[in-house]
Design an enzyme around this catalytic site. Structure first.
Site, PDB file in Angstrom:
ATOM      1  N   GLU A   1       0.826  -1.210   0.000  1.00 33.50           N
ATOM      2  CA  GLU A   1       0.000   0.000   0.000  1.00 33.50           C
ATOM      3  C   GLU A   1       0.862   1.263   0.000  1.00 33.50           C
ATOM      4  O   GLU A   1       0.748   2.125   0.862  1.00 33.50           O
ATOM      5  CB  GLU A   1      -0.967  -0.022   1.183  1.00 33.50           C
ATOM      6  CG  GLU A   1      -1.982  -1.145   1.092  1.00 33.50           C
ATOM      7  CD  GLU A   1      -3.047  -1.121   2.162  1.00 33.50           C
ATOM      8  OE1 GLU A   1      -4.175  -1.563   1.898  1.00 33.50           O
ATOM      9  OE2 GLU A   1      -2.743  -0.667   3.290  1.00 33.50           O
TER      10      GLU A   1
ATOM     11  N   ASN B   1      -6.975   2.882  -1.863  1.00 34.25           N
ATOM     12  CA  ASN B   1      -7.889   4.009  -2.076  1.00 34.25           C
ATOM     13  C   ASN B   1      -8.245   4.198  -3.549  1.00 34.25           C
ATOM     14  O   ASN B   1      -8.074   5.277  -4.118  1.00 34.25           O
ATOM     15  CB  ASN B   1      -7.324   5.310  -1.489  1.00 34.25           C
ATOM     16  CG  ASN B   1      -7.186   5.251   0.014  1.00 34.25           C
ATOM     17  OD1 ASN B   1      -6.072   5.232   0.537  1.00 34.25           O
ATOM     18  ND2 ASN B   1      -8.299   5.192   0.705  1.00 34.25           N
TER      19      ASN B   1
ATOM     20  N   ASP C   1     -10.871 -11.094  13.655  1.00 34.42           N
ATOM     21  CA  ASP C   1     -11.503 -12.410  13.771  1.00 34.42           C
ATOM     22  C   ASP C   1     -12.926 -12.441  13.232  1.00 34.42           C
ATOM     23  O   ASP C   1     -13.388 -13.478  12.763  1.00 34.42           O
ATOM     24  CB  ASP C   1     -11.468 -12.902  15.219  1.00 34.42           C
ATOM     25  CG  ASP C   1     -11.885 -11.836  16.216  1.00 34.42           C
ATOM     26  OD1 ASP C   1     -13.047 -11.386  16.169  1.00 34.42           O
ATOM     27  OD2 ASP C   1     -11.042 -11.437  17.035  1.00 34.42           O
TER      28      ASP C   1
ATOM     29  N   GLU D   1      -5.895  -7.348  -1.603  1.00 31.58           N
ATOM     30  CA  GLU D   1      -6.502  -7.461  -0.272  1.00 31.58           C
ATOM     31  C   GLU D   1      -7.978  -7.122  -0.353  1.00 31.58           C
ATOM     32  O   GLU D   1      -8.358  -6.097  -0.932  1.00 31.58           O
ATOM     33  CB  GLU D   1      -5.847  -6.499   0.729  1.00 31.58           C
ATOM     34  CG  GLU D   1      -4.402  -6.766   1.047  1.00 31.58           C
ATOM     35  CD  GLU D   1      -3.856  -5.791   2.094  1.00 31.58           C
ATOM     36  OE1 GLU D   1      -4.666  -5.176   2.811  1.00 31.58           O
ATOM     37  OE2 GLU D   1      -2.635  -5.652   2.180  1.00 31.58           O
TER      38      GLU D   1
END
Length: 652
Positions: free
Chosen positions: A188, A228, A391, A286
């Site tokens: 990133e 972004n 999680d 991602e």
């Protein structure tokens, strides 16, 4: 006879062709995987269905057990393979340990750990993708710290060190029997990289990394990674810079988290532009989505019911499957080469107390950061260290079993169906003025797992979650309460939000209605670049709309409304405001009543850090009040104004 033989031969060839064509095409799934998945058409054969599992070694060392659907302990890489994962992404940090050998956490992802993960993936028939952060710990848009070993180096020295470290690392990877499919330069890197924020220096470092990668693994694809995509023109700008400085790479990768990164249509558009204009492969490095609001450990989650307002999918297993399927479709529509889910295995570690879990996070690095990370990142990780914040976005349940949504990676090729059932209920919102009577909604909008929606009868509990009786709420002062309900034949729990609000004489006070004629919005000197009502739930205090402002020049505007036919008496006026980057701000709310001007300062100091300036004692002898706000600050200031409330002060 010869002619008949030729005809038979042709027919035979056609039958063979048809049979082989049918055999190679994926058949629609008949097994019930528990989720609906709409087939994605046109997926290329070499598409990467990926997952970043960088924390897995630390989790297993901490006692986490991964299982199969039947609940039997099973190697996680076998489970990933069975569910369609064909490549795993692995982050690599230079030296994520303090001087005493204590790991910084986040998986303690040094090169040795990355190699171990890649070897296990290879044994399961899964390719590997090495993501070199070129940092000793987390690298992201806001944090691109130089490795401690390279601190103080000038750019030429750093270039040489980065090249040498990359080459030595990759030679170790090769010696371990691994041939990565993808090698990533940085993580990133939106304007910063390895301690640098000058693009000439950044691209020089990119090229040093790329040169080493080509020398050791000439067949591996080299990726760069940005985020972004919702920022207009940014990706094209990055690609132009990389092109100008002749950076050698193959794949332009993007993060995409639907809470923050705009629409999937926009993702397709910006990736298509990179592919078509610059001739690069594109992919999503991602993505993730929450399947529950619950928490698997005693560390708070990054994404929760409270922290994220834009929720394009329900927080359910089906919602998670839909998000992954739609991201794959969006990337494929751009001619993309793959989608990687970020940390689907990062579930909580064993332990019923904070102290027990903390001991595991500290010892094995299975939390997002350990206290030892303060040696490198004292202002963030050194203060806010802890466990997994991911999680509830994992694709394994808290018990280590794969969720039904994990199978989406193989089901997108064929499609899948399951039995139709209620999946979630939309939040019901009821606004009640102080001391007014009210009726509860009789139905709620229910979303079913096949994507359909309908109104379903509901029975509400008689008390709020905190025990107050619903009939008492209008007499308890302004506040927000929640009550749960029940749907017949379903485990879905609908939620009712009851907003007890003051009486309000402002018309269209939250800008939710299309008619804005009651408002006077003045852009002083026409300097404020953006000044309009924006529909964006995450920027509104209530509802979905608010008055938005931002400017590349100074910000200077007023917004006001005149309310007539009021009774003489005492009144109060307030608004909700948030924003940021507002240097030299001069902000206030004001009221003019009977020719007397009242005002009180306002301010902005962070996204969704709402401030509620209030004028508490306005005396009106006539029948008219003008109320509003004045907003001034330097360029780049931004924010939103919402919920303008002019209420009577009732005598006790």
């Amino acid at each position: 006879m010869k002619k008949a033989f030729c005809v038979l031969a042709v027919l035979s060839a056609i039958m063979v062709f048809l049979f082989s064509s049918c055999a190679s095409a994926p058949a629609a799934e008949t097994e019930d995987y528990g989720v609906f998945v709409k087939k994605v058409e046109g997926l290329p054969k070499n598409f990467y269905y990926g997952a970043d599992v960088s924390s897995v070694i630390a989790l297993e060392n901490s006692g986490v057990i991964f299982r199969n659907k039947a609940g039997e302990e099973q190697d996680i890489f076998r489970t990933l393979k069975e569910n369609g994962i064909n490549c795993v992404r692995i982050r690599v940090w230079n030296n994520p340990y303090d001087d005493n050998g204590n790991g910084f956490g986040g998986g303690n992802n040094d090169l040795a750990t990355a190699i171990t993960i890649a070897q296990r993936a290879k044994a399961a028939g899964i390719a590997s993708y090495f993501d070199f952060h070129y940092s000793d710990f987390w690298a992201d848009p806001n944090k691109q710290m130089v490795p401690r070993a390279w601190a103080g180096m000038n750019i030429e020295e750093k270039e040489a060190a980065l090249y040498q470290w990359t080459k030595e690392s990759l030679l170790a990877v090769k010696k371990a029997g691994i041939s990565p499919a993808i090698l990533q330069i940085g993580n990133e890197t939106t304007g910063k990289f390895c301690g640098e924020n000058n693009w000439i220096k950044i691209t020089a470092l990119f090229n040093a990394a790329s040169r080493a990668m080509r020398e050791v693994f000439p067949k591996a694809k080299i990726a760069v990674h940005f985020t972004n995509p919702e920022k207009e023109g940014e990706y094209a700008r990055y690609a132009t810079i990389l092109n100008r400085y002749k950076v050698d790479y193959d794949i332009f990768a993007s993060s995409y988290y639907p809470y923050w990164h705009g629409s999937l249509e926009n993702l397709t558009a910006v990736l298509s532009e990179i592919s078509e204009k610059f001739g690069k492969e594109v992919m999503c490095a991602e993505t993730s989505y929450m399947y529950t609001y619950e928490n698997a450990d005693l560390n708070g989650n990054s994404v929760s019911e409270e922290t994220v307002c834009d929720k394009p999918y329900p927080a359910t297993v089906q919602g998670q499957a839909d998000e992954v399927r739609d991201v794959i479709a969006a990337v494929a529509a751009a001619g993309g080469t793959g989608v990687f889910y970020w940390e689907p295995a990062w579930i909580g570690v064993p332990g019923s107390t904070w102290e027990a879990q903390l001991a595991l996070w500290e010892k094995y690095g299975s939390g997002w950061a350990s206290s030892f990370a303060g040696a490198y990142d004292p202002d963030d990780a050194g203060i806010y260290y802890g466990g997994s914040s991911w999680d509830n976005q994992a694709m394994f349940g808290f018990d280590g079993r794969p969720l039904d949504s994990l199978a989406v990676f193989k089901l997108v090729k064929t499609g899948a169906e399951t039995s139709v059932r209620a999946d979630s209920a939309e939040l019901s919102v009821l606004k009640v003025r102080l001391k007014d009577s009210f009726s509860l909604p009789e139905t709620v909008a229910v979303l079913f797992n096949d994507g359909t929606k309908s109104e379903v009868p509901v029975v509400w509990n008689s008390c709020t979650r905190t025990g107050e009786k619903l009939e008492d709420l209008p007499f308890m002062g302004p506040a927000v309460y929640f009550a749960d309900g029940k749907l017949e034949g379903s485990d879905v729990v609908p939620v009712l939000q009851i907003q007890i609000v003051e009486k309000n004489y402002m018309d269209n006070p939250s800008f939710e209605e299309k008619d804005l004629s009651m408002w006077k919005i003045s852009n002083i000197g026409n300097v404020t670049t953006e000044l309009y009502v924006q529909e964006k739930v995450s920027d509104a205090y209530s509802g979905s709309k608010a008055l938005h402002f931002w400017s590349s020049d100074a910000v200077n505007f007023t917004v006001e409304q005149t309310v007539r036919n009021l009774e003489p008496g005492r009144y109060k006026f307030s608004i909700a405001i948030h924003g940021g980057d507002a240097a030299n701000q001069v902000m206030k709310i004001f009221v003019i009543a009977d020719g007397v001007r009242y005002e009180v300062p306002a301010k902005v100091d962070g996204w969704r850090n709402f401030f509620f300036p209030c004028l508490n004692d306005i005396v009106l002898e006539g029948s008219e009040i003008t109320a509003g706000a004045e907003i001034k600050c330097d360029k780049n200031g931004w924010g939103s104004l919402d919920d303008f409330i002019l209420a009577p002060i009732e005598e006790e």
